[in-house]
Design a protein around this motif. Structure first.
Motif, short mmCIF file in Angstrom:
data_model
loop_
_atom_site.label_atom_id
_atom_site.label_comp_id
_atom_site.label_asym_id
_atom_site.label_seq_id
_atom_site.Cartn_x
_atom_site.Cartn_y
_atom_site.Cartn_z
N ASP A 694 0.84 -1.19 0.00
CA ASP A 694 0.00 0.00 0.00
C ASP A 694 0.88 1.25 0.00
O ASP A 694 2.06 1.19 0.33
CB ASP A 694 -0.89 0.00 1.25
N VAL A 695 0.30 2.37 -0.38
CA VAL A 695 1.03 3.65 -0.29
C VAL A 695 0.36 4.51 0.77
O VAL A 695 0.32 5.74 0.67
CB VAL A 695 1.07 4.38 -1.65
N GLY A 696 -0.18 3.85 1.80
CA GLY A 696 -0.73 4.61 2.93
C GLY A 696 -2.13 5.14 2.67
O GLY A 696 -2.86 4.60 1.85
N HIS A 697 -2.45 6.21 3.37
CA HIS A 697 -3.80 6.76 3.31
C HIS A 697 -3.85 8.04 2.49
O HIS A 697 -2.81 8.63 2.18
CB HIS A 697 -4.31 7.04 4.73
N VAL A 698 -5.07 8.45 2.21
CA VAL A 698 -5.30 9.71 1.48
C VAL A 698 -4.69 10.86 2.29
O VAL A 698 -4.63 10.81 3.51
CB VAL A 698 -6.81 9.93 1.31
N MET A 699 -4.26 11.90 1.60
CA MET A 699 -3.62 13.05 2.26
C MET A 699 -4.62 13.80 3.13
O MET A 699 -5.82 13.85 2.82
CB MET A 699 -3.07 14.01 1.20
N PRO A 700 -4.12 14.44 4.19
CA PRO A 700 -5.01 15.25 5.03
C PRO A 700 -5.72 16.29 4.17
O PRO A 700 -5.12 16.90 3.29
CB PRO A 700 -4.05 15.93 6.01
N GLY A 701 -7.02 16.46 4.44
CA GLY A 701 -7.79 17.48 3.72
C GLY A 701 -8.14 17.08 2.31
O GLY A 701 -8.70 17.88 1.56
N GLY A 702 -7.81 15.81 1.91
CA GLY A 702 -8.09 15.39 0.53
C GLY A 702 -9.24 14.42 0.48
O GLY A 702 -9.68 13.88 1.49
N MET A 703 -9.74 14.18 -0.74
CA MET A 703 -10.77 13.19 -0.95
C MET A 703 -10.38 12.42 -2.20
O MET A 703 -9.83 13.01 -3.14
CB MET A 703 -12.12 13.87 -1.12
N MET A 704 -10.63 11.10 -2.22
CA MET A 704 -10.17 10.29 -3.35
C MET A 704 -11.31 9.44 -3.88
O MET A 704 -12.12 8.95 -3.10
CB MET A 704 -9.03 9.38 -2.88
N CYS A 705 -11.38 9.31 -5.21
CA CYS A 705 -12.30 8.32 -5.76
C CYS A 705 -11.59 7.62 -6.92
O CYS A 705 -10.55 8.08 -7.40
CB CYS A 705 -13.59 8.97 -6.22
N ILE A 706 -12.15 6.48 -7.32
CA ILE A 706 -11.55 5.70 -8.42
C ILE A 706 -12.56 5.71 -9.56
O ILE A 706 -13.73 5.34 -9.35
CB ILE A 706 -11.30 4.23 -7.99
N VAL A 707 -12.14 6.16 -10.77
CA VAL A 707 -13.09 6.18 -11.90
C VAL A 707 -12.57 5.30 -13.04
O VAL A 707 -11.38 5.01 -13.11
CB VAL A 707 -13.33 7.62 -12.43
N LYS A 708 -13.48 4.91 -13.92
CA LYS A 708 -13.08 4.07 -15.06
C LYS A 708 -12.06 4.83 -15.90
O LYS A 708 -12.22 6.02 -16.16
CB LYS A 708 -14.30 3.74 -15.92
N PRO A 709 -11.01 4.13 -16.35
CA PRO A 709 -9.91 4.84 -17.04
C PRO A 709 -10.31 5.39 -18.40
O PRO A 709 -9.70 6.30 -18.90
CB PRO A 709 -8.80 3.79 -17.19
N ASP A 710 -11.36 4.81 -19.02
CA ASP A 710 -11.73 5.36 -20.33
C ASP A 710 -13.21 5.70 -20.32
O ASP A 710 -13.99 5.17 -19.55
CB ASP A 710 -11.40 4.37 -21.46
N GLY A 711 -13.60 6.59 -21.22
CA GLY A 711 -15.00 6.99 -21.27
C GLY A 711 -15.31 8.01 -20.19
O GLY A 711 -14.42 8.61 -19.61
N PRO A 712 -16.61 8.20 -19.88
CA PRO A 712 -16.97 9.19 -18.85
C PRO A 712 -16.43 8.75 -17.48
O PRO A 712 -16.22 7.55 -17.25
CB PRO A 712 -18.51 9.18 -18.88
N PRO A 713 -16.21 9.71 -16.57
CA PRO A 713 -15.56 9.36 -15.28
C PRO A 713 -16.53 8.64 -14.33
O PRO A 713 -16.93 9.18 -13.31
CB PRO A 713 -15.14 10.72 -14.73
N GLN A 714 -16.91 7.42 -14.71
CA GLN A 714 -17.87 6.67 -13.88
C GLN A 714 -17.15 6.04 -12.69
O GLN A 714 -16.06 5.50 -12.84
CB GLN A 714 -18.51 5.58 -14.74
N LEU A 715 -17.77 6.16 -11.51
CA LEU A 715 -17.15 5.59 -10.31
C LEU A 715 -17.02 4.08 -10.47
O LEU A 715 -17.93 3.41 -10.96
CB LEU A 715 -18.01 5.89 -9.08
N CYS A 716 -15.88 3.53 -10.03
CA CYS A 716 -15.67 2.09 -10.14
C CYS A 716 -16.40 1.36 -9.01
O CYS A 716 -16.78 1.96 -8.00
CB CYS A 716 -14.17 1.78 -10.03
N LYS A 717 -16.49 0.04 -9.19
CA LYS A 717 -16.97 -0.78 -8.07
C LYS A 717 -15.79 -1.02 -7.14
O LYS A 717 -14.63 -0.81 -7.51
CB LYS A 717 -17.51 -2.10 -8.62
#
Length: 1548
Positions: A694-717
């Motif tokens: 792992d590379v640890g946790h999200v940075m303080p004050g940040g928010m992270m999401c994972i989206v599909k790499p191609d097409g519209p930025p749809q949230l991944c499962k």
């Protein structure tokens, strides 16, 4: 196998070692079948160890050198070092050992690729691998155990199925310097026993005065194939073995091997992309029903802890500098090291503040005038500072911030792409140091060179002595941080363009705050920075957060690391540093060198930040470093991997752990799952697993999401891999000056599965692929830039590099330098692997490594490699810090400038999306053909010239039935009218003939034939003369005597062995009773040299016609009927068939009359002829037409052009010729040779405005590009664009079309190449993809009718349908002249009827050419609409591949376009493999560049996979006198291994 490590650690002599090894290996060395073992041993070149023993020797040497191997160049690239992975690779390779597989090793000429030693290329300093390509010399960490599993894998490479010579130098050309017999295997045994009945192919060559690069035009039939004999009967008997593969050559053994390899079952192909048909519907490959699919719920964005509020955090970073600079002036800020790694200068906060102030003041006030300052706040400024001068850089950076100008740090000057960045940022000023400025290249007057692609820059030196002290009352403007830009950090995109990521002042501040909180920095801590301080984590921690927290940074430059890899560890130890910033590379370098330092301690470190911890292979580096340095006080919880990107800055970092707390877990993922973008714990075989930390946790004050790499930025499962996106105040705001790209990256609003936006907060795409695991830990599995999408599956370039390095690469790959990228070929991405080859690597090792890499990648990643190339050490383009510049490497690959020294293409294995082969429909009867091709009301495709009957000649010639009568009549009526003028190279007339002179000389020759030759009427006489008037007189002499002349091109004195056998063959086949020739040629025929080529004792009577007795002929022979034979026309077709056709007196008169009418020839006209006069229409124009029509012919032997290129055009200009005839070779000679001399032609007064028709005599598809470029080139000297046209003739009828003077201009059409392959014609617009430009071949001659016929059913076809051209005309030949009168062939080719639809039952002759007729809008001379005939190509030249019909010229045209160094190209097939031969006119280094280019273009444009690419010298492809390629001849030479190729690549 045995483990050698015990034996080799002792000091064993080479001889003893060899003995011992031989004994150990004896059971495993396969014997070559049928060859005595002793013989086998003898025939190896002395300096090569037996290939099967090679793996053993490598294992022993690597284990023995554990104690004393120098730091050699063979290091693996340490980013990817993973013992787990290495074992997986070995295991995967071991699996393959059961398959006895034989890859044919490429053949190369020794001289071609002499590798210069690496050090000669670059000084040792720059050559070592890089920043990114870490490369430390890894000792033999792979134990001998790994070799064991590999040794069996060796055997399938070395031992081919038929015991061929693949493993040692593969071809005769390969072993120039090594003693011939390379390995005692079957192929070689055969290669040395020539099979006698295979005589050297004869050749009918023009005599050239100066032998040119290409052996003069050659007509080469292979031995004794005569039309009329069965095609099959003779060809196969040359040298075939049972399976149809000739045994007398090494080449064919290799091709057999290739076929055997290709027969191995491939992995199941994808669903075909499309059916290659009219509509050619492109289907998307259907997904595999068994592929893993994500099953989790949709992820929710993950938040980092809130950014803590600390009361004394400054309002802006500049305020922090002001505070420390004024209150803590003595505190150290930055320490720089000298080249030995000793501290050389420490910058204090006070100095940093005062010097930055001076610089800010100077920038704003001292560069221009008061009214016109050079810089205004908000302007961008480039910072050009060397990597070993952090102090000057830091001052310049803060000086810019204080002056409110925007610093853009860049690498050392020079890169073109950096120019793009400077341009897009609008930069006009660059700051640098005095030393750096001195090092820049200058022009003669001392100005700095303008770099390619760079804007004009003003350079400013920032050394203290050049700066002005600011006045007491001057203060910089330090406002609270807002969204205005602070600095621009450059990043290189996947395509190689350099963009600037703009960071605002508030983001810079927030990022420093987040890092301070995550890393728990406290004032006064010491940190050691090994990274580049100009960008990324090196800048963020070492320059910015440093000032925020009053830290002390020790900066270790890259150059120091190269000389002293342990320097950073020593700095941590000496300064008791709390934090170190490194890359995996630095961990390895330290491990390699750690023996030098027993007493270092790393106990002070609370954080070891591994900034490329996001690299999936970092986990093993961290583990290995920990296990080695734990004993030196390193705490396990101190290792903190982090993930960063230029756009999102720091994405996640592992926080310093609590001592004793359990270490974070690992994710062991299935590679197969990853390729479908799904997270699956690996359960299958452990070989294809990826272990990530792992590379640890999200940075303080940040928010992270994972989206599909191609097409519209749809949230991944939750169990899906996607691109990591981050939202926080601390991130880039845009790509400077590039608004379009910015939106997609910096302003992403994620959407849910139904496409509606989730929240309103914009996210920034990080360019990293990964997922959020249990406990909100972030895992990164790769970069978007390294993503290779092949057939709908994702692979990671870094993973493939790691696999390549895990295949024992020490012996082959130079410093672990491997680049992997994908290129788009034929509707999919294809993987290309390029590695630098060690200077001392042998051919064997390299080829072996390549073969094994292919297997390992196939086995672990389940993906094929399209191309694997090795280039000489140090030749790949480098990034500024020495890494491989991937996008430039890709560009070099695609434009053919990579210059590999070894290459292996695997299109057969990779390309699984070809359309299905076409199934031919079963034979159909006439009725269904009617329905199929002739739709009701559709016009039948036929065309005809003007009707001879209605054209009344006012000429007296018509009353004479025979040409001999016409000549006698002219000799009486106009005795002094000159008929012929022969010119030499200088353009002077060397010989003329008037009507009377010709008649008299013909009589004398006739009397000699009767007296000396004792010939009877009807005997055949061979005429052997150079092009000229003697040939003409001899021809009429034969007619006067009643003999049948056969004109033959004389043998070439310089190449008798090649040219004389053809003469001999025609003499035999024509059963000639006598040979007429000149004295010179007569001596040649009987010479010693000639005896070496043929049996000179069996020549018939030879008569020389140089000195003739003045004796009158008793009477001139008159044939009893016009159907009697007038002459025989022998010619060699491009497929190597020698055919003679019979021309009757009636056909001769009919032909001459048709040409006279078409060209409006009469006695006051002059025409110029620059053609070979031995067969076809060339002979008719040279010898017959003038006598019939009475016009004067100016004869120009084409070979004279070789010594005077201007000859033909200057003659035409000088005599004001209206009609001239030439061949394609003459036109090409003028186009290529005079193309750049048009001005000189003008100066010589050459003017072609008189020319009405310039006709190229040909028996092939018109070469539109050549005729067009000829017209364009000589337009400037008056050539009319309408003048150039071509003729069309064939063996059955030598003149079917000829443009002539009246009638519409030749028309052109564009046809679709794809439909031609299906035997259809589809007309398309100009510029349509895959279109072919065809031109009409002149106008159909008077009296000639043509019809287009289906060659299988013999039924007529409709307008614009492709079929065989059949012809009916009074001048059609009356049949083949063959040894065995083969009646069936005669009937089929000369007297054949349509199977239906022709009530008149016309007798047609089959031309053997494919073409079509199209009715045009133009009006013909007859007043009706004009029917145009388009010739597509000869049927017997076409290649049948995948059920489709290809014309070689189309493939050759594509190939010739791909690279400037391809001079000529020819293709043929051999056992269903397509072989492409290219002539290389560049330097030999370029030979291998051509292999992928040729393979790509043929695949893209023709949907064919090339089997073999042969690169040869210019002039090797044989070309006949008409300028046509002799492909069959080339094929025979290739298979007999006679081409001496530069390189032969066998595509897998």
């Amino acid at each position: 196998m045995m483990n050698f490590s015990e034996s080799s650690t002792g000091d064993i002599t080479q001889k003893g070692y060899e003995k011992k090894r031989a004994k150990l290996l004896a059971p495993y060395v396969p014997q070559t079948q049928g060859v005595d073992p002793a013989l086998q041993k003898e025939s190896r070149p002395p300096q090569m160890p037996p290939p099967s023993a090679a793996p053993a020797s490598s294992s022993s040497s690597s284990s023995s050198s554990k104690f004393h191997r120098a730091r050699s160049g063979g290091a693996r690239d340490e980013r990817y070092r993973s013992d787990i992975h290495t074992e997986a690779v070995q295991a995967a390779l071991a699996k393959h050992k059961e398959q006895k597989m034989a890859l044919p090793m490429p053949t190369k000429r020794r001289s071609t690729f002499v590798q210069s030693p690496a050090d000669a290329c670059t000084p040792p300093d720059t050559s070592s691998a890089s920043e990114d390509e870490g490369s430390l010399r890894r000792q033999a960490a792979l134990s001998a155990a790994l070799h064991q599993s590999l040794q069996n894998a060796e055997s399938w490479i070395n031992r081919s199925v038929q015991g061929s010579s693949t493993s040692s130098s593969a071809s005769s050309t390969l072993s120039h310097g090594e003693g011939k017999g390379t390995s005692g295997s079957l192929a070689d045994v055969f290669a040395n026993t020539r099979i006698e009945n295979f005589s050297v192919p004869p050749d009918v060559t023009a005599t050239t005065s100066t032998p040119s690069a290409r052996p003069a035009a050659i007509d080469l039939p292979p031995s004794g194939i005569v039309k009329g004999m069965h095609k099959g009967s003779n060809r196969s008997s040359l040298m075939d073995t049972a399976d149809g593969v000739p045994v007398s050559s090494r080449v064919s053994t290799k091709i057999q091997q290739l076929l055997n390899t290709l027969k191995r079952p491939k992995r199941p192909p994808l669903k075909e992309f499309f059916v290659d048909d009219f509509e050619e519907i492109v289907e998307v490959p259907q997904p595999d029903p068994n592929q893993p699919k994500p099953e989790g719920r949709q992820m929710t964005p993950v938040k980092g802890e809130p950014l803590g509020v600390v009361c004394n955090w400054p309002p802006a970073l500049e305020a922090a500098l002001q505070r420390w600079g004024t209150t803590q002036a003595k505190c150290p800020c930055l320490t720089a090291l000298d080249v030995t790694g000793k501290p050389v200068y420490t910058l204090t906060y006070g100095k940093l503040w005062s010097r930055s102030l001076k610089l800010a003041y100077t920038l704003l006030n001292k560069l221009g005038t008061k009214n016109e300052p050079v810089l205004k706040p908000g302007d961008r400024v480039a910072l050009v500072y060397p990597n070993n001068d952090p102090v000057m850089f830091m001052v310049a950076f803060y000086g810019c911030l204080l002056a409110e100008v925007i610093p853009v740090p860049i690498e050392d000057a020079g890169g073109q792409q950096i120019g793009f960045l400077l341009g897009s940022c609008g930069i006009a000023l660059a700051l640098t140091t005095e030393v750096c400025l001195k090092g820049l290249p200058k022009t003669q007057n001392g100005e700095i060179v303008q770099f390619k692609g760079w804007p004009r820059l003003k350079w400013v030196v920032t050394d203290s002595k050049y700066l002005s002290k600011s006045p007491k009352d001057w203060q910089p403007n330090i406002s609270a941080a807002g969204t205005e830009p602070a600095y621009i950090e450059y990043k290189t995109s996947k395509e190689g363009s350099v963009m600037g990521v703009t960071v605002s002042r508030v983001a810079m501040l927030a990022h420093c705050q987040a890092l301070s909180q995550a890393c728990n920095y406290s004032e006064g801590e010491t940190i050691v920075n090994v990274l580049d301080f100009k960008k990324d984590a090196g800048l963020w921690h070492g320059i910015l957060t440093n000032v925020m927290n009053k830290l002390h940074t020790i900066s270790v430059p890259y150059s120091v690391m190269k000389t002293c890899p342990l320097s950073w560890v020593q700095r941590v130890h000496a300064h008791k540093a709390k934090v170190a910033l490194v890359k995996c590379r630095d961990l390895h370098w330290a491990m390699m060198a750690h023996r030098d330092q027993r007493d270092v301690s790393l106990s002070s470190l609370r954080m070891l930040i591994v900034t490329d911890g996001a690299n999936p292979w970092s986990v093993s580096s961290c583990d290995a470093f920990l296990s080695l340095f734990q004993s030196h006080g390193l705490k396990p919880e101190a290792i903190c991997p982090c993930a960063t990107s230029p756009e999102a800055m720091t994405i996640a970092i592992r926080r310093p752990g609590v001592p004793g707390a359990p270490l974070p877990g690992r994710a062991i993922l299935s590679m197969n799952g990853l390729s479908f973008g799904v997270i699956r714990v690996n359960t299958e075989d452990k070989n294809s697993a990826l272990t990530v930390q792992d590379v640890g946790h999200v940075m303080p004050g940040g928010m992270m999401c994972i989206v599909k790499p191609d097409g519209p930025p749809q949230l991944c499962k939750t169990d899906e891999i996607g691109e990591i996106c981050v939202s926080s105040r601390a991130g880039g705001m845009m790509y400077y000056g590039l608004a379009g790209v910015t939106k997609n990256t910096f302003e992403v609003i994620p959407v849910n599965s139904s496409g509606s936006p989730v929240g309103e907060v914009p996210f920034v795409r990080s360019g990293l692929l990964g997922f959020v695991g249990p406990g909100s830990l972030v895992f990164v599995v790769g970069k978007m830039d390294g993503l290779l999408m092949v057939s709908g599956r994702r692979h990671n370039a870094d993973d493939i590099v790691a696999t390549g390095l895990a295949v024992e690469s020490i012996k082959t790959v130079y410093r672990g330098r491997i680049a992997v990228f994908s290129v788009s070929v034929f509707y999919d991405e294809r993987i290309v692997v390029v590695a630098e080859q060690r200077p001392d690597a042998s051919e064997e090792d390299s080829f072996q490594w390549m073969s094994r890499v292919l297997q390992a990648i196939d086995s672990i990643h389940q993906v094929g490699v399209y191309c694997l190339a090795l280039v000489p050490a140090n030749t790949l383009p480098k990034t500024p810090l020495g890494g491989i510049h991937i996008s430039q490497t890709k560009q070099h690959f695609l434009e053919g400038s990579l210059h590999p020294c070894n290459i292996l293409m695997c299109p057969h294995t990779c390309v699984t999306n070809l359309p299905k082969p076409r199934q031919k429909q079963p034979g159909v009867g006439p009725a269904s053909v009617m329905v199929g091709n002739l739709v009701a009301g559709k016009r039948i495709a036929q065309a005809s010239g003007r009707d001879l009957g209605q054209l009344e000649d006012n000429d007296l010639v018509k009353k004479h039935q025979f040409l001999t009568e016409v000549l006698q009549w002219r000799a009486q009526a106009t005795p002094d009218h000159p008929l012929f003028l022969l010119l030499n190279a200088k353009g002077t007339t060397v010989c003329t003939a008037t009507c009377l002179q010709l008649h008299k000389k013909a009589e004398r020759i006739a009397s000699v034939l009767c007296d000396k030759g004792h010939l009877n009427a009807g005997d055949n006489v061979v005429l052997l003369y150079p092009p000229g008037i003697e040939l003409i007189t001899a021809f009429y002499g034969c007619l006067y005597a009643g003999c049948v002349p056969v004109t033959v091109r004389p043998p070439h004195a310089q190449s008798l062995t090649a040219t004389l056998p053809t003469v001999r063959m025609i003499v035999e086949v024509s059963k000639a009773a006598c040979i007429l020739t000149t004295q010179t040629l007569m001596r040649l025929l009987k010479s010693r040299e000639a005896a070496g080529a043929v049996d000179v004792k069996t020549w018939p009577t030879i008569i020389d016609t140089d000195d003739l007795p003045r004796k009158r002929l008793a009477q001139i022979y008159k044939p009893p009927t016009p159907e009697m034979l007038a002459y025989l026309d022998f010619s060699v077709s491009t497929t190597g068939m020698l055919t003679g056709v019979k021309m009757s007196h009636a056909a001769v008169s009919g032909l001459c009359r048709a040409i006279k009418l078409q060209c409006e020839l009469y006695s006051s006209r002059q025409i110029a002829i620059c053609l070979d006069p031995y067969c076809g229409l060339g002979f008719v124009l040279w010898c017959l037409c003038s006598v019939y029509s009475g016009h004067q012919s100016i004869l120009i032997p084409p070979m004279e052009l070789e010594s005077n290129l201007f000859l033909w055009l200057s003659t035409v200009s000088q005599y004001k010729i209206r009609d001239t005839f030439c061949s394609y070779s003459v036109m090409e000679l003028c186009t290529k040779g005079l193309g750049n001399q048009v001005e000189m032609l003008k100066a010589r007064g050459i003017n072609l405005s008189c020319v009405r028709t310039c006709v190229v005599v040909a028996e092939e598809r018109p070469r539109v590009s050549l005729t067009q470029s000829f017209s364009k080139l000589f337009k400037d000297i008056g050539l009319s664009s309408r003048a150039v046209s071509t003729t069309f003739g064939s063996r059955v009828n030598v003149a079917i079309c000829l443009q002539g003077t009246s009638g519409p201009d030749p028309t052109t059409v564009y046809v679709d190449l794809k439909s031609l392959r299906h035997d259809r014609v589809r007309l398309v617009e100009r510029g349509a993809p895959q279109s072919l430009l065809l031109s009409e071949s002149g106008k159909i001659l008077p009296g000639v009718k043509v019809v287009i016929v289906n060659p299988e059913t013999k039924g007529p076809l409709g307008d614009s349908h492709l079929g065989e051209i059949w012809v009916n005309s009074p001048h059609t030949a009356s049949g083949y002249y063959t040894i065995y009168d083969n009646e069936t062939l005669q009937a089929d080719h000369f007297n054949t009827r349509l199977s239906f639809g022709d009530a008149a039952q016309t007798l047609w002759a089959r031309t053997g050419y494919l073409g079509f007729v199209r009715r045009t809008e133009l009006t013909a001379a007859s007043g009706e609409r004009h029917d145009a005939l388009y010739v597509v190509g000869a049927l017997d030249e076409t290649l049948e591949l995948r059920g489709l019909r290809y014309h070689p010229i189309d493939i050759e045209t594509s190939v010739s376009r791909t690279h400037r160094s391809i001079a000529e190209c020819a293709v043929f097939t051999w056992t269903n493999l397509l072989v492409v031969v290219v002539e290389l006119c560049g330097c030999e280094q370029e030979a291998l560049d051509l292999v992928p280019l040729v393979t790509n273009v043929v695949l893209e444009e023709h949907y064919l996979i090339v089997g073999v690419v042969v690169v040869v010298d210019p002039g090797v492809i044989p070309i006949n006198s008409r300028g046509e390629k002799q492909r069959m001849h080339l094929r025979d030479s290739f298979l007999a291994d006679q081409l001496d190729p530069i390189y032969v690549a066998y595509n897998m």
